[in-house]
Design an enzyme around this catalytic site. Structure first.
Site, PDB file in Angstrom:
ATOM      1  CG  ASP A  37      -2.033   0.747   0.952  1.00 46.71           C
ATOM      2  OD1 ASP A  37      -3.275   0.442   0.770  1.00 46.71           O
ATOM      3  OD2 ASP A  37      -1.971   2.112   1.097  1.00 46.71           O
ATOM      4  CD  GLU A  93     -14.577  -2.098  -9.439  1.00 49.63           C
ATOM      5  OE1 GLU A  93     -14.884  -2.464 -10.461  1.00 49.63           O
ATOM      6  OE2 GLU A  93     -13.435  -2.420  -8.939  1.00 49.63           O
ATOM      7  CE  LYS A  98     -10.511  -2.014  -9.599  1.00 48.26           C
ATOM      8  NZ  LYS A  98      -9.838  -2.875  -8.631  1.00 48.26           N
ATOM      9  CG  HIS A 141     -16.780  -9.506  -7.389  1.00 49.02           C
ATOM     10  ND1 HIS A 141     -18.282  -9.328  -7.639  1.00 49.02           N
ATOM     11  CD2 HIS A 141     -16.522  -8.705  -6.338  1.00 49.02           C
ATOM     12  CE1 HIS A 141     -18.599  -8.339  -6.635  1.00 49.02           C
ATOM     13  NE2 HIS A 141     -17.586  -8.101  -5.819  1.00 49.02           N
TER      14      HIS A 141
END
Length: 288
Positions: A37, A93, A98, A141
């Site tokens: 991260d 999202e 991304k 997912h």
């Protein structure tokens, strides 16, 4: 550790709710994980959350008793993923975010390394434009919490290679997960069904037709939903839900996917669900 687990060195990018949950699942099945991260404080909180989740999973009987917990390491740099056998991208999202992460990961890992986007709605064909080797990209997912829910939606994009599908299937098998493979489309199956339903439930509450508790109780008792859609929204994270609905609305034009005013109001108020301590329900304090 069995040979199945020893073959895997997983990197998870993103130490939010889903990233920590996926990390917990892998560690609990004996697979070492590098968790990446950009924020050291987020990584520190994630390490604490993962310890708590491992205890929870053990109490629930969700982890194999014959495997030692995998080693967790953390990093602030995606470049440390170079030796991974697979990389799971589990960030928010937002297409731009991304794209940046997947592009960087793709430039770091060795050819043949599966790139697994844990996405709730962005088509894999769209994301394939962001990576160097589109045949290595596949979608998953995971449901929250991934260390308790054993079924995983796997999305094979039009350019996803057979070797990548085989590698991902082997990884999920090592994690005792059941893969259900679907074709590529905005929202795939689970999000395309679940997220508009949650949006409709929130709209009903916002219009004053019923209380939050009444909606969830009716969905549980009459229609068999295990937790109720609004408790599910709190578990997903209302901000994540709004992001996913926005992606779906933009790519399908379906008005049922336009985030309703109550969801948007809750995001603006910081009432994001269990992780913030309050969403449709009050949880007392934010989760670590």
């Amino acid at each position: 550790m069995t040979n199945d687990q020893a073959a895997h060195r997983l990197t998870v990018v993103g130490a939010g709710v889903m990233g920590t949950g996926i990390t917990t699942m892998a560690l609990g099945h004996g697979v070492p994980v590098l968790l990446v991260d950009v924020d050291r404080a987020v990584l520190d909180r994630a390490r604490t959350a993962i310890s708590q989740q491992l205890r929870h999973a053990q109490l629930m009987g969700a982890l194999p008793a014959d495997r030692a917990v995998g080693e967790l390491t953390t990093s602030l740099s995606v470049r440390d993923a170079a030796e991974a056998t697979a990389v799971v991208e589990a960030i928010t999202e937002l297409p731009e975010a991304k794209a940046a992460v997947l592009g960087e990961v793709s430039s770091v890992v060795r050819p043949g390394t599966p790139l697994i986007s844990n996405t709730s709605g962005i088509p894999i064909a769209e994301m394939a434009e962001w990576v160097r080797r589109p045949d290595e990209l596949v979608g998953t997912h995971f449901m929250n919490p991934p260390y308790l829910i054993t079924m995983v939606e796997v999305i094979q994009g039009p350019r996803t290679g057979a070797a990548t599908m085989a590698a991902v299937t082997a990884l999920l098998a090592a994690l005792d997960r059941k893969a259900v493979v679907v074709r590529d489309a905005p929202g795939f199956v689970t999000s395309r069904l679940l997220h508009p339903m949650i949006n409709a439930a929130a709209r009903i509450v916002g219009e004053g037709t019923a209380t939050v508790e009444a909606v969830d109780t009716l969905m549980q008792g009459c229609l068999g939903h295990p937790t109720g859609p609004l408790r599910t929204a709190d578990l997903i994270g209302i901000d994540n839900l709004v992001d996913s609905l926005t992606v779906l609305h933009k790519r399908t034009g379906d008005e049922a996917c336009r985030p309703c005013p109550l969801l948007l109001d809750k995001v603006r108020a910081g009432e994001l669900g269990r992780k913030s301590g309050r969403g449709f329900y009050d949880y007392g304090k934010a989760l670590s």
